[in-house]
Design a protein around this motif. Structure first.
Motif, PDB file in Angstrom:
ATOM      1  N   PRO A  62       0.819  -1.207   0.000  1.00  0.00           N
ATOM      2  CA  PRO A  62       0.000   0.000   0.000  1.00  0.00           C
ATOM      3  C   PRO A  62       0.856   1.262   0.000  1.00  0.00           C
ATOM      4  CG  PRO A  62       0.186  -0.838   2.207  1.00  0.00           C
ATOM      5  CD  PRO A  62       0.924  -1.818   1.327  1.00  0.00           C
ATOM      6  N   LYS A  63       0.197   2.387  -0.246  1.00  0.00           N
ATOM      7  CA  LYS A  63       0.890   3.676  -0.156  1.00  0.00           C
ATOM      8  C   LYS A  63       1.243   3.959   1.299  1.00  0.00           C
ATOM      9  CE  LYS A  63      -2.387   6.077  -2.242  1.00  0.00           C
ATOM     10  NZ  LYS A  63      -3.313   5.049  -2.768  1.00  0.00           N
ATOM     11  N   ALA A  64       2.324   4.714   1.471  1.00  0.00           N
ATOM     12  CA  ALA A  64       2.751   5.076   2.825  1.00  0.00           C
ATOM     13  C   ALA A  64       1.672   5.898   3.529  1.00  0.00           C
ATOM     14  CB  ALA A  64       4.072   5.844   2.771  1.00  0.00           C
ATOM     15  N   THR A  65       0.993   6.741   2.771  1.00  0.00           N
ATOM     16  CA  THR A  65      -0.070   7.553   3.375  1.00  0.00           C
ATOM     17  C   THR A  65      -1.209   6.671   3.880  1.00  0.00           C
ATOM     18  OG1 THR A  65      -0.912   7.885   1.119  1.00  0.00           O
ATOM     19  CG2 THR A  65       0.436   9.641   2.066  1.00  0.00           C
ATOM     20  N   ASP A  66      -1.533   5.602   3.117  1.00  0.00           N
ATOM     21  CA  ASP A  66      -2.580   4.675   3.578  1.00  0.00           C
ATOM     22  C   ASP A  66      -2.138   3.943   4.847  1.00  0.00           C
ATOM     23  OD1 ASP A  66      -4.137   5.405   1.446  1.00  0.00           O
ATOM     24  OD2 ASP A  66      -3.580   3.685   0.201  1.00  0.00           O
ATOM     25  N   MET A  67      -0.839   3.606   4.906  1.00  0.00           N
ATOM     26  CA  MET A  67      -0.332   2.933   6.095  1.00  0.00           C
ATOM     27  C   MET A  67      -0.438   3.833   7.321  1.00  0.00           C
ATOM     28  SD  MET A  67       2.499   2.834   8.277  1.00  0.00           S
ATOM     29  CE  MET A  67       3.821   3.611   7.346  1.00  0.00           C
ATOM     30  N   PHE A  68      -0.036   5.108   7.170  1.00  0.00           N
ATOM     31  CA  PHE A  68      -0.125   6.041   8.300  1.00  0.00           C
ATOM     32  C   PHE A  68      -1.585   6.302   8.682  1.00  0.00           C
ATOM     33  CE2 PHE A  68       4.254   7.414   7.046  1.00  0.00           C
ATOM     34  CZ  PHE A  68       4.847   7.130   8.256  1.00  0.00           C
ATOM     35  N   ALA A  69      -2.476   6.340   7.691  1.00  0.00           N
ATOM     36  CA  ALA A  69      -3.899   6.521   7.991  1.00  0.00           C
ATOM     37  C   ALA A  69      -4.444   5.334   8.774  1.00  0.00           C
ATOM     38  CB  ALA A  69      -4.680   6.703   6.682  1.00  0.00           C
ATOM     39  N   ALA A  70      -4.028   4.119   8.383  1.00  0.00           N
ATOM     40  CA  ALA A  70      -4.473   2.921   9.113  1.00  0.00           C
ATOM     41  C   ALA A  70      -3.930   2.934  10.535  1.00  0.00           C
ATOM     42  CB  ALA A  70      -4.010   1.669   8.366  1.00  0.00           C
ATOM     43  N   MET A  71      -2.693   3.390  10.714  1.00  0.00           N
ATOM     44  CA  MET A  71      -2.119   3.460  12.054  1.00  0.00           C
ATOM     45  C   MET A  71      -2.870   4.480  12.905  1.00  0.00           C
ATOM     46  SD  MET A  71       1.828   4.345  13.171  1.00  0.00           S
ATOM     47  CE  MET A  71       2.517   3.137  12.050  1.00  0.00           C
ATOM     48  N   TYR A  72      -3.140   5.642  12.329  1.00  0.00           N
ATOM     49  CA  TYR A  72      -3.860   6.684  13.070  1.00  0.00           C
ATOM     50  C   TYR A  72      -5.259   6.207  13.458  1.00  0.00           C
ATOM     51  CZ  TYR A  72      -6.404  11.003  14.001  1.00  0.00           C
ATOM     52  OH  TYR A  72      -7.193  11.970  14.583  1.00  0.00           O
ATOM     53  N   GLY A  74      -6.271   3.165  13.705  1.00  0.00           N
ATOM     54  CA  GLY A  74      -6.164   2.062  14.652  1.00  0.00           C
ATOM     55  C   GLY A  74      -6.021   2.545  16.082  1.00  0.00           C
ATOM     56  N   PHE A  75      -5.221   3.591  16.270  1.00  0.00           N
ATOM     57  CA  PHE A  75      -5.098   4.169  17.610  1.00  0.00           C
ATOM     58  C   PHE A  75      -6.381   4.899  18.012  1.00  0.00           C
ATOM     59  CE2 PHE A  75      -0.433   3.748  17.047  1.00  0.00           C
ATOM     60  CZ  PHE A  75      -0.136   3.185  18.282  1.00  0.00           C
ATOM     61  N   ALA A  76      -6.962   5.636  17.067  1.00  0.00           N
ATOM     62  CA  ALA A  76      -8.168   6.406  17.375  1.00  0.00           C
ATOM     63  C   ALA A  76      -9.346   5.503  17.722  1.00  0.00           C
ATOM     64  CB  ALA A  76      -8.530   7.298  16.190  1.00  0.00           C
ATOM     65  N   ASP A  77      -9.446   4.357  17.056  1.00  0.00           N
ATOM     66  CA  ASP A  77     -10.567   3.438  17.287  1.00  0.00           C
ATOM     67  C   ASP A  77     -10.312   2.444  18.414  1.00  0.00           C
ATOM     68  OD1 ASP A  77     -11.763   4.692  15.150  1.00  0.00           O
ATOM     69  OD2 ASP A  77     -11.181   3.163  13.691  1.00  0.00           O
ATOM     70  N   GLY A  78      -9.128   2.513  19.017  1.00  0.00           N
ATOM     71  CA  GLY A  78      -8.824   1.600  20.112  1.00  0.00           C
ATOM     72  C   GLY A  78      -8.492   0.186  19.674  1.00  0.00           C
ATOM     73  N   ILE A  79      -8.064   0.032  18.421  1.00  0.00           N
ATOM     74  CA  ILE A  79      -7.714  -1.299  17.919  1.00  0.00           C
ATOM     75  C   ILE A  79      -6.252  -1.631  18.232  1.00  0.00           C
ATOM     76  CG2 ILE A  79      -7.460  -2.705  15.834  1.00  0.00           C
ATOM     77  CD1 ILE A  79      -9.748  -1.074  14.616  1.00  0.00           C
ATOM     78  N   ILE A  80      -5.364  -0.674  18.006  1.00  0.00           N
ATOM     79  CA  ILE A  80      -3.930  -0.920  18.171  1.00  0.00           C
ATOM     80  C   ILE A  80      -3.490  -0.764  19.620  1.00  0.00           C
ATOM     81  CG2 ILE A  80      -1.620  -0.100  17.543  1.00  0.00           C
ATOM     82  CD1 ILE A  80      -2.664   0.638  14.826  1.00  0.00           C
ATOM     83  N   GLY A  81      -4.019   0.239  20.309  1.00  0.00           N
ATOM     84  CA  GLY A  81      -3.541   0.579  21.655  1.00  0.00           C
ATOM     85  C   GLY A  81      -3.475  -0.593  22.621  1.00  0.00           C
ATOM     86  N   PRO A  82      -4.568  -1.322  22.858  1.00  0.00           N
ATOM     87  CA  PRO A  82      -4.517  -2.447  23.809  1.00  0.00           C
ATOM     88  C   PRO A  82      -3.546  -3.546  23.386  1.00  0.00           C
ATOM     89  CG  PRO A  82      -6.786  -1.801  23.361  1.00  0.00           C
ATOM     90  CD  PRO A  82      -5.938  -1.069  22.378  1.00  0.00           C
ATOM     91  N   GLU A  83      -3.485  -3.828  22.078  1.00  0.00           N
ATOM     92  CA  GLU A  83      -2.568  -4.874  21.603  1.00  0.00           C
ATOM     93  C   GLU A  83      -1.108  -4.436  21.771  1.00  0.00           C
ATOM     94  OE1 GLU A  83      -4.224  -7.396  21.097  1.00  0.00           O
ATOM     95  OE2 GLU A  83      -6.190  -6.568  20.621  1.00  0.00           O
ATOM     96  N   LEU A  84      -0.848  -3.171  21.491  1.00  0.00           N
ATOM     97  CA  LEU A  84       0.505  -2.640  21.661  1.00  0.00           C
ATOM     98  C   LEU A  84       0.912  -2.677  23.135  1.00  0.00           C
ATOM     99  CD1 LEU A  84       3.032  -1.164  20.581  1.00  0.00           C
ATOM    100  CD2 LEU A  84       1.773   0.985  20.831  1.00  0.00           C
ATOM    101  N   LEU A  85       0.006  -2.272  24.009  1.00  0.00           N
ATOM    102  CA  LEU A  85       0.292  -2.287  25.444  1.00  0.00           C
ATOM    103  C   LEU A  85       0.549  -3.710  25.938  1.00  0.00           C
ATOM    104  CD1 LEU A  85       0.486  -0.638  28.060  1.00  0.00           C
ATOM    105  CD2 LEU A  85      -1.979  -0.983  28.364  1.00  0.00           C
ATOM    106  N   HIS A  86      -0.245  -4.656  25.475  1.00  0.00           N
ATOM    107  CA  HIS A  86      -0.068  -6.050  25.864  1.00  0.00           C
ATOM    108  C   HIS A  86       1.314  -6.559  25.447  1.00  0.00           C
ATOM    109  CE1 HIS A  86      -1.176 -10.292  26.510  1.00  0.00           C
ATOM    110  NE2 HIS A  86      -0.556 -10.526  25.365  1.00  0.00           N
ATOM    111  N   SER A  87       1.695  -6.297  24.189  1.00  0.00           N
ATOM    112  CA  SER A  87       2.991  -6.773  23.687  1.00  0.00           C
ATOM    113  C   SER A  87       4.147  -6.099  24.409  1.00  0.00           C
ATOM    114  CB  SER A  87       3.092  -6.524  22.183  1.00  0.00           C
ATOM    115  OG  SER A  87       2.152  -7.294  21.478  1.00  0.00           O
TER     116      SER A  87
END
Length: 281
Positions: A62-72, A74-87
């Motif tokens: 994917p485009k880098a912009t799409d990757m950064f949008a997915a990351m943003y 993911g954090f905004a929707d609470g998808i990445i945060g708990p998994e990142l904290l767990h790891s």
């Protein structure tokens, strides 16, 4: 006249040296940061250009912009945060346990020959054993979940730390040890004042290798027996759903964690070993 000219040349050279020193000291603290920013900017710009050219199927790259949008998102929707904290929590705890076990054990094996002879076959065997081979056994004993993940992180990180510390003690210059004894140093003083400072770079190297191996162990545990938690689970789910922006965003987060921990250890080494030359680091 010649003497006056010579003095003028010396004064000019001193002034140039002072000016150069001031300029260098002014920008030196920001040199690494500036180079890193430029480097990363060029990297992601090149990534964007390659993705836009569609030389590689956008489904897989994917485009880098799409990757950064997915990351943003993911954090905004609470998808990445708990998994990142767990790891992160498991990785840090696992590395701390591995350091408490591996560093003293390695120093002991390097300094006491009988301990080395007894334990080295087991240490080298576990060092060379692929960690993924232990997953079925750990699942059988510990089941799916956090205990298994934590155990595989410890087993992945402890042996590189042990081996590096052991080899570091064995490379201590014997003349330094003899000099310490000549000056009346006791065995504990000899160990803490001579051997340990000499071994410190090996200890830091072992910790860095332990970080890399521990990160791999963390992913293996989360991918194969994580019980639906952690960045490894997020990576696996993104792959199953063909969500390449989220998949690459997770990979970038893993790279940031690894680099951040290694750079943190370099900072610790600068503070713990101020006599070493880090100008080229």
């Amino acid at each position: 006249m010649t003497e006056v000219s010579t003095r003028a040349n010396v004064a000019a050279a001193e002034t140039a040296s002072v000016t150069e020193s001031i300029t260098r000291s002014k920008w030196a603290p920001f040199r690494s940061l500036i180079i890193t920013i430029i480097n990363l900017t060029l990297f992601f710009a090149l990534w964007q250009l390659v993705a836009l050219s569609e030389v590689i199927n956008p489904l897989f790259f994917p485009k880098a912009t799409d990757m950064f949008a997915a990351m943003y998102n993911g954090f905004a929707d609470g998808i990445i945060g708990p998994e990142l904290l767990h790891s992160l929590q498991n990785l840090v705890i696992g590395l701390l346990i591995a350091g408490v076990i591996g560093i003293p054990l390695g120093l002991l094996m390097g300094g006491v020959r009988i301990v080395d002879l007894v334990l080295s076959p087991y240490v080298w065997a576990m060092t060379s054993l692929p960690r993924v081979a232990l997953i079925p056994l750990l699942i059988l004993i510990l089941g799916f979940g956090n205990s298994m993940q934590l155990t595989i992180i410890v087993l992945s990180a402890v042996f590189p730390m042990t081996v590096n510390c052991m080899e570091g003690v064995k490379t201590v210059d014997p003349s330094l040890v003899r000099a310490g004894r000549v000056f009346g140093a006791s065995e504990p003083q000899l160990y803490f004042k001579v051997i340990l400072p000499f071994t410190l770079p090996f200890v830091i190297s072992g910790i860095n290798q332990g970080i890399a191996r521990g990160l791999v162990g963390m992913l293996i545990g989360e991918l194969l027996g994580g019980g639906g938690q952690g960045l490894g689970f997020l990576l696996d789910r993104a792959g199953d759903q063909f969500d390449s922006p989220m998949l690459y965003a997770t990979l970038v987060l893993l790279a940031v964690i690894s680099v951040g921990l290694v750079q943190g250890m370099r900072w610790v080494e600068r503070r713990a070993a101020p006599w070493r030359d880090f100008s080229r680091a």
